[in-house]
Design an enzyme around this catalytic site. Structure first.
Site, mmCIF file in Angstrom:
data_model
loop_
_atom_site.group_PDB
_atom_site.id
_atom_site.type_symbol
_atom_site.label_atom_id
_atom_site.label_comp_id
_atom_site.label_asym_id
_atom_site.label_seq_id
_atom_site.Cartn_x
_atom_site.Cartn_y
_atom_site.Cartn_z
ATOM 1 N NE ARG A 30 16.215 31.603 -28.825
ATOM 2 C CZ ARG A 30 15.385 30.580 -28.665
ATOM 3 N NH1 ARG A 30 14.841 30.010 -29.742
ATOM 4 N NH2 ARG A 30 15.109 30.108 -27.472
ATOM 5 N N GLY A 31 14.422 32.550 -33.718
ATOM 6 C CA GLY A 31 13.060 32.510 -34.241
ATOM 7 C C GLY A 31 12.022 33.011 -33.273
ATOM 8 C CG ASP A 33 14.178 36.756 -29.222
ATOM 9 O OD1 ASP A 33 13.332 36.276 -28.455
ATOM 10 O OD2 ASP A 33 15.377 36.914 -28.935
ATOM 11 C CB THR A 34 13.482 38.608 -34.867
ATOM 12 O OG1 THR A 34 14.388 37.572 -35.298
ATOM 13 C CG2 THR A 34 14.079 39.370 -33.709
ATOM 14 N NE ARG A 35 10.801 30.856 -37.110
ATOM 15 C CZ ARG A 35 11.714 30.300 -37.921
ATOM 16 N NH1 ARG A 35 11.603 30.476 -39.232
ATOM 17 N NH2 ARG A 35 12.708 29.606 -37.435
ATOM 18 C CD GLU A 97 21.730 29.257 -37.550
ATOM 19 O OE1 GLU A 97 20.733 28.576 -37.831
ATOM 20 O OE2 GLU A 97 21.712 30.511 -37.485
#
Length: 1140
Positions: A30-31, A33-35, A97
């Site tokens: 999840r970009g 959150d953690t990208r 995904e």
């Protein structure tokens, strides 16, 4: 993760075995959150570790679907890492995904590794906590698509149950250490990755396919196959290529190289056990105290794992017992590959299949050598001849080609010539060092037997050499041969001849030279003519000499042999010995004196220990006077001794087993003492032109199995006692003057091969046929005008397997003989007769496989043949009109009908099975073009047979055509979107000759060597597959066609990623030097295009193909059979209008 069920990675349902990975890892996250933090750090660590990772750097705008490129990236990744963060489930694209990732886990054995970052596995699994809130919103947004929501829930539930990493439970929450552990685990899961195979892997791909085919037939629980062959043949290289191709389909894999070398060290087996455990179960480092502990550990830790293991260079059974014990040590679906020089080791282990690694062909050899010598696939122009000499010297051995190519790459032309001259006798040190390993593993006697063969017996008959080995060494010859064959040091061919790779032969001779420290007189075996000349002319011989080959046209004194007291093997060609023969060694067991100038053997020549006396092409008139006691002699060969008039007295030859007197043209008498030869099994008198009778004492030859009097043109009868030779199994009497056979012949109950009659039947033969004379002894009364008694008479020969009645004058009347009692008959030859019909009783010969009926000019038809027939040849039966092919659903025989000019129909071909065979239709002028083309139509339908035709036009409807022996063509996708798969290739090769002058006018056709078609991946030159056929040449035509269907079913993986194929065709003509490949063509047969093939065939056959129609037909995209048929009818109507 990799599947743990027992499904074979080679089965059609196994996706992983066919899948090509584009990435090591796919990152799902999840970009928001953690990208920019955790995922970025993880991605960087993976890249730094050399792990090829896909990360989507683009945020998907709201409302967009996941792109096909992203789905393709997921499918192409071996491992998917899913970073579950608090807001992961709030993204529909993340969930899509995940659904795709779970599908790939199920369908292609993709490994899925969940990372629980600031969330718990239970929240993911049960959709609680932040995931519950996310799904409340999703269910509201997608209340019309609840099926999709349920898929997301199912994917999360499955992912939450997988073993993974949780930040809260690992490394005390330290992210750096957490990431380090993740990267280490991923590296372990990826395993060894690929092994380096070879700098230039020429010819490897087709050999890999051979192993893959073997593995498909291996046991489904744990399959074990072996690769064996001579040192330097490329066994390890092949095994590495197979390993690279398969390892990703298993939970673990290990390639244990150098097993022999490591196991010979102290605690070497323990080291190998630790390596095996570490490779499969890493990252843990395993410590094993002893072999027995290691055996238990392997069994306990690996018996549930589906693994791939290669044991390379194994030479003892105890090595395998320590490493793989029993099949149950490994999990279902595991594959074990054992690589060894010792074939018999594989038999002891009980492998499911063996692959014999063989030499490269000449083209592959030249390519591999050139790549090492010139860094090109072909030699430089100025070096072509020299390169050819090196390639011929290497005889397809990859090790030699590589070493010599690299060695010569830095040498000038003079250096090449000097080195090539040197290598004729002495192999390169690096090559000899590798090859000698197998020799050094032999026991003393077997190594000496190898050296004997290398010096004197390459090309010799196995039984012939066995007699020498048995007399010379304290071992059973068969055991020694089996050991040498098992270690790939010798081979025994179809004709029972011993053979050996030339480099091995030179290695053996060099070993002998090194032992003597370059002093020829001290050599145990003297082979080279110059060494033999020096030793004898200078009297340098010593008691070290055990074998001597003398091939010098000169006279030598017998005194030269005085010091060679231990000489046992003496081979003389062209030379003469003068002086007292009492000075010659008295322990000779083999004397081979070709062209001996003596009229008889001197009385002082002591031959008491002689086992074989081989004096072919000698001047001997009478071998010896009186009786000579040679109780150990087993073989006496005086063939081609043109002055020999009488055989010797045989009374002193109590052990003689084989007496060979072929083409002794002056021989008129066989001594009556021949009856004393109680051990004789073979008597060969072929082409003894002057021989008229044989002694009655031959009836006492109770052990005789083979009697050959073929072409003894003056021999009028066989002994009346013939029937007393109770062991006789083979009787060959063709081309003799025999008028009748003795009545006792009916008692030859063990006879399996019988030939009689004439050669090259012609009108000049006596009016009374040979067969009618033969029949007079078969019945108790004259049957010159009646054949009623013949059926019963053949009951005497119920054991016959081969019967040759060719050119024996069978007429229409005698063709009614009953052969039905010959229930074991496999091979029947009825060529050269004037009958109109075949004996109807042939239909009852249920074991008949080979039927030859050539040059029977009156024969009108052939029908009702037994279904067992595999080969039918009716060449030059010029009157025959119809042939009914002997058919079974699973096979079609080799059918040779060349020269049958009135043949109009081959019945039953359309019902034949789909297995491979040959149809030779050369010079069948009355077969209509329609009929010939129907066979090609059969190939399009899926039939598998080769067709040989006179003429050289490739149809215009062929997908690809070109002049010359090579052709490149693009492939469609092996499986395109509408499911229309590439099923097969239809190959058409046209050969041509400049003239027919070389044709033997006594025969209608020339035989030429195999026609070989090789297909390569054009982009990298890797050979993918080849096909071949033996084709005949019609003297009435200068162009000939060979047509074959090449099935591609099961080759999807082989062709995956291949965009363009290159075809190369090669024909080697023995009898027709001015011949070449003029054209070649390939037609693509698609799964759904059969009807289109029919359409092309039909309009081409009707003569309607022109450029415009051809372009139209190939451009349309028709999908129904009805449309094809309509177009075909339209074409037929157009043809009708045109004719009117």
């Amino acid at each position: 993760m990799a599947s743990t069920d027992s499904e074979s990675p080679f089965s059609s349902s196994s996706s992983s075995s066919r899948h090509r990975w584009n990435y090591d890892v796919f990152l799902s996250f999840r970009g928001k959150d953690t990208r920019k933090n955790f995922t970025d750090h993880l991605y960087t660590a993976l890249i730094q570790a050399g792990i090829h990772t896909f990360r989507d750097d683009n945020e998907l705008p709201r409302g967009e679907e996941i792109s096909p490129q992203l789905l393709k990236a997921i499918e192409g990744s071996r491992i998917s890492i899913v970073v579950f963060s608090k807001n992961y489930a709030s993204s529909r694209w993340c969930l899509d995904e995940l659904v795709k990732i779970i599908e790939c886990k199920q369908n292609i054995d993709q490994v899925v590794l969940p990372i629980f970052y600031d969330t718990e596995p239970s929240d993911v699994r049960k959709q609680t906590g932040s995931y519950a809130k996310a799904f409340d919103e999703l269910e509201e947004r997608f209340k019309e698509e609840m099926e999709k929501v349920n898929k997301w829930r199912g994917a999360l539930a499955q992912a939450g149950n997988l073993s993974g990493f949780g930040l809260n439970n690992e490394a005390n929450g330290y992210e750096a250490e957490f990431i380090k552990r993740i990267v280490s685990d991923v590296a372990c899961k990826l395993g060894n990755k690929t092994l380096h195979v070879a700098k230039h892997p020429v010819g490897i791909y087709s050999r890999v396919q051979g192993i893959i085919s073997l593995l498909k037939g291996a046991k489904p629980d744990v399959g074990i196959v072996g690769i064996h062959g001579i040192a330097g043949i490329g066994k390890t290289t092949i095994a590495k290529a197979v390993f690279n191709k398969l390892y990703f389909g298993f939970e673990g894999s290990s390639f244990l190289s150098d097993v022999k070398e490591i196991s010979d060290k102290p605690n070497g087996l323990v080291e190998l056990q630790e390596r095996l455990l570490h490779d499969i179960l890493k990252p843990r480092v395993w410590k094993v105290s002893n072999v027995y502990e290691g055996m238990n550990l392997i069994k306990e830790r690996l018996h549930r794992k589906k693994i791939l293991v290669v044991f390379d260079d194994v030479d003892k059974r105890e090595q395998l017992e320590a490493l793989m014990g029993e099949r149950c040590w490994f999990g279902a679906g595991s594959i074990i590959i054992v690589v060894t020089k010792n074939k018999h080791l594989l038999t002891e282990v009980g492998v499911d299949g063996m692959y014999h690694a063989k030499e490269l062909d000449r083209d592959q050899s030249l390519e591999l050598f050139s790549l090492h010598a010139f860094r090109e696939t072909r030699p430089a122009k100025d070096y072509e001849e020299l390169s050819g000499k090196v390639v011929d010297y290497c005889k397809g051995l990859p090790l030699a080609l590589q070493i010599l190519g690299s060695h010569l790459s830095i040498r000038d032309k003079a250096g090449w010539e000097a080195d090539i001259a040197h290598w004729r006798n002495i192999p390169h040190d690096d090559i000899q060092g590798k090859l000698r390993v197998s020799f050094d593993a032999l026991n003393v006697d077997t190594s000496e037997i190898f050296l004997d063969i290398a010096c004197y017996f390459v090309g010799g008959d196995k039984e012939y050499v066995a007699n020498i080995v048995g007399a010379r060494y304290d071992c059973h010859p068969e055991v020694a041969f089996r050991t040498l064959i098992g270690r790939s040091l010798i081979t025994i061919d179809t004709w029972n001849m011993l053979s050996m790779h030339d480099i091995l032969r030179k290695m053996g001779r060099e070993i002998i030279r090194q032992r003597s420290r370059n002093h020829p007189g001290n050599c145990s075996r003297i082979v080279l003519p110059k060494d033999a000349y020096n030793v004898l002319s200078k009297e340098m011989g010593t008691d070290a000499v055990e074998g001597l080959a003398l091939d010098v046209q000169e006279s030598f004194s017998t005194k030269s042999f005085t010091k060679m007291r231990r000489l046992k093997l003496l081979q003389i060609k062209r030379a003469n010995l003068v002086g007292s023969y009492s000075l010659l060694p008295k322990e000779l067991i083999w004397l081979c004196w070709s062209g001996c100038p003596l009229k008889s053997l001197p009385s002082d020549f002591h031959l008491n220990d002689l086992v074989i006396l081989d004096m072919q092409e000698s001047n001997v008139r009478k071998l010896w006077k009186g009786t000579k006691i040679l109780n150990k002699l087993k073989i006496l060969n005086l063939s081609y001794s043109m002055y020999l008039t009488k055989t010797p007295n045989f009374r002193g030859l109590s052990s003689l087993e084989r007496l060979v007197l072929t083409e002794c043209q002056s021989l008129v008498e066989v001594h009556q003492s021949i009856g004393n030869l109680k051990s004789l099994v073979l008597l060969n008198l072929e082409v003894c032109d002057s021989l008229k009778t044989l002694p009655e004492s031959m009836g006492n030859l109770k052990s005789l199995q083979t009697l050959n009097v073929t072409k003894c043109i003056q021999l009028e009868k066989l002994p009346e006692s013939l029937g007393d030779i109770e062991s006789l199994t083979e009787l060959f009497t063709k081309g003799t003057a025999i008028k009748q056979l003795p009545p006792s012949a009916r008692y030859l109950k063990k006879l399996t091969k019988l030939s009689f009659g004439g050669y090259n039947y012609s009108p000049d033969l006596p009016s009374k046929s040979w067969f009618s004379r033969f029949s007079s002894w078969l019945s108790p009364q004259s049957c010159s005008s009646s054949i009623d008694v013949l059926p019963a008479s053949f009951n005497s020969f119920s054991s016959l397997k081969e019967l040759n009645l060719s050119y024996s004058g069978l007429s229409e009347a005698t063709s009614a003989i009953d052969l039905g009692s010959l229930c074991f008959l496999e091979n029947l030859n009825l060529s050269g007769h004037e009958f109109f019909n075949l004996p109807s009783s042939i239909s009852r010969l249920s074991k008949l496989q080979f039927l030859t009926v050539e040059r029977c000019s009156n024969l009108l038809s052939i029908s009702e043949l037994p279904s067992s027939v595999l080969f039918l040849s009716i060449n030059d039966c010029t009157s025959i009109e119809r042939v009914s092919a002997p058919l079974q659903p699973e096979r079609l025989p080799l059918l040779d009908v060349k020269g049958c000019r009135n043949l109009i129909e081959i019945q039953g071909i359309e019902c034949a099975g789909n297995n491979w065979s040959i149809l030779n239709l050369n010079d069948c002028n009355n077969l209509s073009e329609n009929y010939k083309m129907s066979f090609i139509q059969g190939l399009c339908k899926g039939k598998h047979y080769d067709i040989c035709l006179a003429g050289g036009e490739i149809p215009e409807w062929f997908s690809h055509r070109g002049d010359g022996s090579s052709l490149s063509f693009r492939l469609p996708s092996v499986s395109v979107a509408d499911g229309n798969k590439l099923q097969a290739l239809l190959l058409w090769v046209v050969s041509a000759s400049s003239s027919n002058e070389a044709t033997d006018q006594e025969t209608s056709f020339l035989q030429f060597d195999m026609c070989v078609a090789t297909f390569k991946n054009k982009s990298n030159g890797i050979e993918l597959f080849e096909t071949m056929a033996a084709v005949t040449f019609d003297r009435n035509s200068t162009k000939h066609s060979w047509i074959q269907r090449i099935s591609l079913i099961g080759s999807e993986e082989l062709l995956q990623g291949v965009e363009e194929l290159e075809l190369n065709v090669k024909i080697s003509f023995y009898d027709v030097p001015r011949c070449w490949v003029e054209k070649c063509g390939v037609h693509l047969i698609m799964e759904k295009s059969y009807d289109l093939n029919l359409f092309f065939f039909g309009i081409w056959h009707l003569g309607l193909i022109n450029d415009q129609l051809h372009k139209f037909a190939k451009s349309i995209s028709m999908r129904t059979t009805e449309l094809y048929i309509s177009l075909f009818i339209m074409a037929a109507v157009l043809a009708s209008d045109r004719d009117e």
